[in-house]
Design a protein around this motif. Structure first.
Motif: not given
Length: 95
Positions: A1-28
């Motif tokens: 199981m991931a540590t608290l720091r790793e879990r927070k990092t994964y969450r931030d990374q998911v948001l950043q990758v998603l935001y970059g991939a969809v360029e702020g478009n909610r429909l993508l």
């Protein structure tokens, strides 16, 4: 199981990758498989990060059987949060 720091990092990374991939478009969105490839996150930890972020209202997730994210999209609130962070970073850079 991931540590608290790793879990927070994964969450931030998911948001950043998603935001970059969809360029702020909610429909993508992007697939869970693409997120795993981009982030190199264990499947269990990716599912936990997506569950957490969905609970916070920042993303929506369509799930495949076995608790695997099939499709992940940003919500309006998720976009607003990431745009506010981006604006804050830009303001710090000009100060």
């Amino acid at each position: 199981m991931a540590t608290l720091r790793e879990r927070k990092t994964y969450r931030d990374q998911v948001l950043q990758v998603l935001y970059g991939a969809v360029e702020g478009n909610r429909l993508l969105g992007i697939t869970g498989a693409q997120l795993r490839r981009d982030l190199h996150v264990p499947e269990q930890d990716l599912a936990a990060a997506c569950t957490y972020l969905a609970g916070e209202g920042l993303i929506t997730v369509d799930w495949d059987p076995g608790n695997t994210p099939a499709m992940v999209t940003l919500t309006h609130e998720g976009i607003r949060r990431l745009e506010a962070e981006e604006e804050g970073a830009e303001e710090e850079g000009t100060a």
